[in-house]
Design an enzyme around this catalytic site. Structure first.
Site, PDB file in Angstrom:
ATOM      1  N   SER A 143      54.646  20.666  46.885  1.00 27.42           N
ATOM      2  CA  SER A 143      54.710  20.893  45.448  1.00 27.42           C
ATOM      3  C   SER A 143      55.276  19.644  44.768  1.00 27.42           C
ATOM      4  O   SER A 143      56.321  19.133  45.157  1.00 27.42           O
ATOM      5  CB  SER A 143      55.592  22.108  45.165  1.00 27.42           C
ATOM      6  N   GLY A 144      54.554  19.159  43.751  1.00 25.50           N
ATOM      7  CA  GLY A 144      54.991  17.953  43.041  1.00 25.50           C
ATOM      8  C   GLY A 144      54.409  16.672  43.576  1.00 25.50           C
ATOM      9  O   GLY A 144      54.704  15.591  43.067  1.00 25.50           O
ATOM     10  N   THR A 148      47.313  18.944  41.939  1.00 27.86           N
ATOM     11  CA  THR A 148      46.589  19.413  40.754  1.00 27.86           C
ATOM     12  C   THR A 148      46.026  18.242  39.967  1.00 27.86           C
ATOM     13  O   THR A 148      44.886  18.282  39.490  1.00 27.86           O
ATOM     14  CB  THR A 148      47.521  20.271  39.870  1.00 27.86           C
ATOM     15  N   ASN A 193      58.934  20.823  41.036  1.00 29.58           N
ATOM     16  CA  ASN A 193      57.791  20.423  40.217  1.00 29.58           C
ATOM     17  C   ASN A 193      57.789  21.254  38.945  1.00 29.58           C
ATOM     18  O   ASN A 193      57.908  22.481  38.997  1.00 29.58           O
ATOM     19  CB  ASN A 193      56.499  20.651  41.025  1.00 29.58           C
ATOM     20  N   SER A 196      54.106  23.473  39.054  1.00 27.62           N
ATOM     21  CA  SER A 196      53.733  23.789  40.437  1.00 27.62           C
ATOM     22  C   SER A 196      52.703  24.920  40.470  1.00 27.62           C
ATOM     23  O   SER A 196      52.887  25.968  39.849  1.00 27.62           O
ATOM     24  CB  SER A 196      54.982  24.208  41.223  1.00 27.62           C
ATOM     25  N   SER A 197      51.607  24.705  41.199  1.00 25.99           N
ATOM     26  CA  SER A 197      50.607  25.761  41.371  1.00 25.99           C
ATOM     27  C   SER A 197      51.178  26.821  42.294  1.00 25.99           C
ATOM     28  O   SER A 197      51.538  26.531  43.429  1.00 25.99           O
ATOM     29  CB  SER A 197      49.313  25.188  41.983  1.00 25.99           C
ATOM     30  N   GLY A 420      50.887  23.061  49.907  1.00 26.00           N
ATOM     31  CA  GLY A 420      51.222  22.313  51.111  1.00 26.00           C
ATOM     32  C   GLY A 420      52.297  23.032  51.910  1.00 26.00           C
ATOM     33  O   GLY A 420      52.799  24.088  51.526  1.00 26.00           O
ATOM     34  N   GLU A 422      55.639  24.278  53.113  1.00 27.53           N
ATOM     35  CA  GLU A 422      56.860  24.472  52.338  1.00 27.53           C
ATOM     36  C   GLU A 422      58.038  24.760  53.268  1.00 27.53           C
ATOM     37  O   GLU A 422      57.964  25.657  54.119  1.00 27.53           O
ATOM     38  CB  GLU A 422      56.702  25.616  51.338  1.00 27.53           C
TER      39      GLU A 422
END
Length: 1040
Positions: A143-144, A148, A193, A196-197, A420, A422
């Site tokens: 994330s980050g 995206t 992030n 973050s998605s 990704g 985590e």
């Protein structure tokens, strides 16, 4: 360009593009020349690193991170591993995504320019067009890390680079505008992030055969619904809630019963950071409203969407008070009334569903009151269900807007933007699912990469060298194996009766997984490891490292259930819950099982496509530009499996390039290949390699490519080229005065070529006109106007006749009808051909004895049995079963009798007519029915009373036997593929020519005990033999 299947329009389009590309690149070569060759020079390599990790001298983690750092320091954020792109988030805007950059990378060879995400997008697109197959681009990272943004850049590139029409522009606008909508409803601020998605997204971009983007389709995976009701400290709920409260108009908020104060809503304040300086919710709200209009959301659907979002906020503010018994009460119904009004459901039913559970016992229903904790659980479950179903509904509406319903086949490029790996301080059920997803994708990644490498080696004729890599199937099985995996055990705990808790689930894991090398808990661990584990934790050793999971909440999150009475209430909201079946009393699939099944479908779908990869890395945790955190990068390199991919790509040969490209670049290094090589490119490369002193084990020559084993070999070649290029540059200055002359020569040459082309086209026009005129006069006598056309007609007819000549003497109907000018010649040719076939047939006539058999056959069957005529050309054989195929025991039993003929048959039982395969052997004195090593029946020729067959085209034979001998069982019913040959042989050997009868209708058969039965014959669409309802044997022949 000359491919006929492309059509003239496509050829012109491609030719125009190619000419434009050539002109553009000529200009760009001067503007970018230093940059294009920059990374080839030795000094530049030391300063900015290697653009492809495959070419590193040492494939170690230290070397990879050092190379990334060198490039990052010069704002070179992209690096290749073969065709995989590693992207490091710079946390600042770089001027490398403008229209000019897109033009530079459009239609260019993948390795021709410095690494860029546009290079990958362009090569995936052109490979799809060339090979007409499907592709996908897998974008992964923490994330980050910029996943995206990477998917947005690819969509923007296709929006600019693909052919453009009004319709295509509309499709592309919808695909681009789906991003802000999905980000609003599926993204949130996390600790790592601000955008973050919190769901996985797979988007298919559909292209037609011209390369136009004509549609799209989105699949979503595992929305983090728990975020709707709970956020960790420093995190927010999904963006859309804050955007609606901060950006919605006063009238809209009044209609929805909302206040312009995010602090007023329980579901928005648990993370204690509702207002974030880096996020402008008001501007984002405007973007979402605009995007919904582009995606063609009408006012009804838009209002419905906002009403559902507002209902979730009101639901979060529903507060429960205890009664005297500790049961949940709703004293203030204001928020509840807003929920019922916004969703269009009955307030009393909703209140009952939030405070009571309805228990059904046969015909009776009992309401059981909830405790406050239970009521809060139901409220939150309802909020999660409403939001989850609304998100699914939203994705479906976007898909309907982008859908292309045209029937012609389309190819697709898929974009998989997936969470990704985590690893948090506390990892729960969501991290378990996300990391399981990454395990599956890593497995797919290695499989597809190995497969692609192996296929390239095999295609080039290079011996494949096995690659040592960690196969993470053992971890995937640990999670997903049926009945034994973690998900199965979790489901069992969720479904079993009794007091199942998160800790009983952990106990079951320890019981089932105790000896697994990739699983450990506090109880199973050694003393040192036990210090790092809590009693409610379990640890998995993933492909990328260890992750510790806390089991608290696993069962609740996996169940994600709504009680039936609250489900019945909410299903009145038909738009989002139309697919929910309230009458079905079966327990729905758990969240983990649904995710496992959807992941399996995704994997199968991706396996059928060609893969491209983008691995996104965070440069630092604080999101500051210019900072490169080596420890963080090392962690991500490990967790993204970059070392595994590099080992696969470096297996055997580090560098491979097509002969044409290699020769074009390095030909100045050898006098024999400079300035022009006249032979085959492969031969030129071989000469060049010998001149450069390549050792035999340093390179291999494939079918279309040269393979170089060590990067140092390529570096030496590249450094020699840089020096040679400098020398050539000095020499070219002396030749500058000759450029004008060269241009004039080129002009004259092109003029001469154009005049030749004009003459060729004029000749073609003349020939076509002459042909048309001859066609018009084709019925007239031969003249100068039609002589060539008539010659063409003759040749065409004779060529067709050559491929369609009759194959047998009996074929009198398939001779091709000739054109009028060839009627007489065609008749002569027909007679000659039939004479030739008769001559061949006569020459192939068997010896006299076999000819006599044909005469006997003709005397018995001619004009009596339907399929006799087609059997005439078929030659009789001496036997159909060799003595080697007859069981030696049978041969010993009949050794005193000479075997004359044998044939395989199907014998039908007299009672029940069950078919059985048998051998029928004719000797001098008797016929034998044989089953492997047993003689089932001996029929003396003296007891042979007669033989009956039907007049139809079947192969059934009834052998009538005198039943005076008690050993005889009655008449025999057999089916023989070679009926005419068998009966002719039998009649001659037994001297029973007059005993064979061809009958119509039915044949009566005698059974041993004096009973009778019948065999009935008829015609139909397909041949069959079966026992009819009347007890007779029914034989069906093909209707002639």
């Amino acid at each position: 360009l000359l491919c006929p299947s492309m059509g003239p329009h496509m050829s012109k389009v491609m030719e125009s593009k190619l000419q434009h590309k050539i002109a553009k690149n000529k200009a760009l070569l001067f503007a970018l020349g230093g940059r294009l060759d920059m990374e080839g020079a030795l000094t530049t390599r030391d300063r900015v690193g290697i653009q492809d990790f495959v070419l590193l001298d040492e494939t170690t983690e230290v070397a990879i991170i050092s190379n990334l750092k060198k490039r990052f320091s010069k704002d070179l954020i992209y690096t290749y591993i073969g065709t995989l792109i590693v992207s490091v988030n710079p946390y600042k805007d770089l001027d490398i995504y403008n229209k000019k950059q897109m033009d530079v990378y459009m239609g260019v060879n993948f390795f021709e320019l410095p690494p860029h995400i546009y290079a990958l997008a362009d090569n995936a697109y052109h490979t799809m067009l060339t090979e007409f197959n499907n592709h996908f681009i897998l974008i992964s990272g923490e994330s980050g890390a910029g996943k995206t943004e990477a998917s947005k850049k690819i969509l923007q590139y296709y929006a600019v680079s693909c052919p453009s029409t009004t319709l295509m522009n509309t499709v592309r606008d919808k695909m681009l505008m789906s991003n802000p909508v999905l980000e609003a409803f599926g993204n949130a601020k996390t600790l790592k992030n601000d955008n973050s998605s919190r769901f996985g997204k797979y988007m298919d971009i559909q292209f037609d055969s011209q390369g136009d983007a004509v549609g799209g389709h989105i699949l979503n995976y595992l929305l983090e619904k728990s975020r709707v009701v709970h956020q960790n400290h420093g995190e927010r709920n999904f963006h859309v809630f804050y955007q609606l409260v901060e950006g919605g108009s006063d009238d809209l908020l009044t209609q929805l019963g909302l206040k312009r104060d995010v602090q007023h809503y329980y579901y928005l304040t648990q993370g204690e950071c509702a207002i974030v300086s880096s996020i402008n919710d008001k501007n984002d709200w405007k973007s979402v409203k605009n995007a919904l209009q582009v995606i063609e959301f009408d006012e009804t659907n838009t209002n419905h969407l906002f009403r559902v979002v507002a209902s979730v906020l009101h639901l979060g503010n529903v507060h429960f008070d205890p009664d005297s018994k500790g049961h949940a009460l709703l004293k203030n119904n204001t928020e509840l009334n807003w929920v019922s009004d916004l969703l269009g459901v009955d307030a009393n039913n909703l209140k009952e569903g939030l405070t009571f559970r309805k228990i059904e016992a046969k015909t009776e229903q009992v309401l059981s009151p909830f405790t406050i904790d239970h009521a809060i659980y139901v409220r939150d479950a309802l909020a999660k269900a409403i939001y989850g179903q609304t998100f699914t509904w939203l994705v479906n509406r976007i898909n309907e807007s982008m859908e292309n319903k045209d029937s012609p086949r389309k190819t697709v490029i898929g974009l998989l933007d997936i969470y990704g790996f985590e690893v948090f301080y506390v990892n729960s059920f969501e991290q378990f699912c996300i990391n399981y997803c990454n395990e599956k994708l890593q497995q797919l990644f290695i499989q597809l990469t190995l497969k692609a490498e192996q296929e390239e080696y095999e295609a080039e004729g290079i011996e494949w060298e096995p690659v040592q890599f960690f196969n993470n199937k053992i971890i995937c099985d640990l999670v997903e194996e049926k009945h034994r995996g973690i998900i199965s055990i979790l489901d069992e705990e969720c479904l079993r009766p009794g007091d199942a808790t998160d800790l009983t689930f952990l106990d079951r894991l320890e019981e089932k997984m105790g000896n697994h090398p990739h699983f450990v808990t506090h109880r199973l661990a050694d003393k040192m490891t036990r210090k790092t584990l809590e009693r409610g934790d379990f640890r998995l050793l993933h492909y990328a490292g260890e992750v510790t999971y806390c089991v608290v909440g696993f069962l609740d999150k996996n169940n994600d259930l709504l009680y039936r009475n609250i489900k019945n209430v909410i299903c009145l909201l038909q738009e989002c819950f139309s697919a929910v079946d309230t009458t079905n009393k079966r327990r729905p699939e758990t969240v983990a099982t649904q995710f496992k099944n959807s992941l399996q479908k995704l994997t199968e779908m991706l396996m059928a496509k060609e893969a491209w990869y983008i691995r996104c890395l965070k440069s630092n945790e604080s999101k500051q530009p210019g900072q490169f955190d080596e420890a963080l990068i090392r962690h991500q390199v490990k967790y993204l499996g970059l070392m595994e991919h590099l080992r696969v790509r470096r297996a055997g040969f580090a560098y491979r390039r097509k002969y044409e490209d290699f020769l074009k670049r390095y030909k100045p290094l050898c006098p024999a290949t400079w300035p022009h090589w006249r032979g085959m490119p492969a031969d030129g490369v071989e000469v060049l390699a010998q001149h450069l002193g390549y050792l035999p084990d340093e390179y291999k020559m494939g079918r279309t490519k040269i393979f170089i084993r060590h990067p140092r070999t390529l570096y030496a070649t590249e450094d020699a080229y840089e020096k040679c290029k400098h020398d050539l540059g000095n020499a070219s200055k002396l030749n500058f005065n000759f450029m004008s002359s060269a241009t004039k020569i080129e002009t004259c040459w092109r003029g001469a070529q154009a005049r030749k082309e004009k003459e060729k086209r004029a000749w073609a026009v003349k020939v076509i006109k002459k042909f048309i005129k001859a066609y018009i006069n084709r019925g007239e006598a031969k003249s100068t106007d039609n002589s060539e056309y008539l010659a063409f007609v003759r040749q065409s007819y004779l060529n067709r006749l050559k491929n369609n000549l009759p194959k047998t003497v009996l074929d009198k109907t398939t001779w091709l009808t000739p054109p009028a000018v060839l009627t007489q010649a065609s008749e002569i040719l027909r007679k000659l051909h039939y004479r030739l076939m008769v001559r061949k047939y006569v020459r192939g006539i068997p010896p006299q004895k076999k000819l006599q058999m044909k005469v006997v056959t003709s005397a018995i069957f001619k004009g009596k049995k339907e399929n006799y005529p087609p059997s005439i050309p078929q030659l009789f054989l001496d036997t159909r079963i060799s003595e080697q195929e007859i069981n030696i025991r049978v041969l010993s039993m009949i050794r005193n009798e000479q075997v004359k003929y044998s044939v395989p048959v199907i014998k039908y039982d007299r009672n029940g007519f069950k078919p059985r395969p048998r051998q029928f052997i004719l000797t001098k004195t008797a016929a034998y029915l044989v089953e492997e090593a047993k003689i089932k029946q001996r029929v003396s020729y003296n007891s042979l009373k007669g033989i009956s067959v039907s007049n139809l085209s079947d192969g059934i034979i009834v052998i009538h036997i005198t039943c005076e001998d008690p050993k005889q069982k009655g008449d025999l019913i057999i089916q023989c593929e070679h009926l005419y040959e068998f009966l002719t042989k039998l009649s001659i050997i037994a001297n029973k020519q007059d005993a064979i009868k061809v009958v119509q209708g039915s044949i009566k058969i005698q059974i041993q005990s004096g009973k009778e039965n019948s065999v009935d014959f008829t015609t139909g669409q397909e041949p069959m033999v079966y026992k009819a309802k009347n007890g007779h044997l029914m034989v069906v022949s093909i209707n002639k």
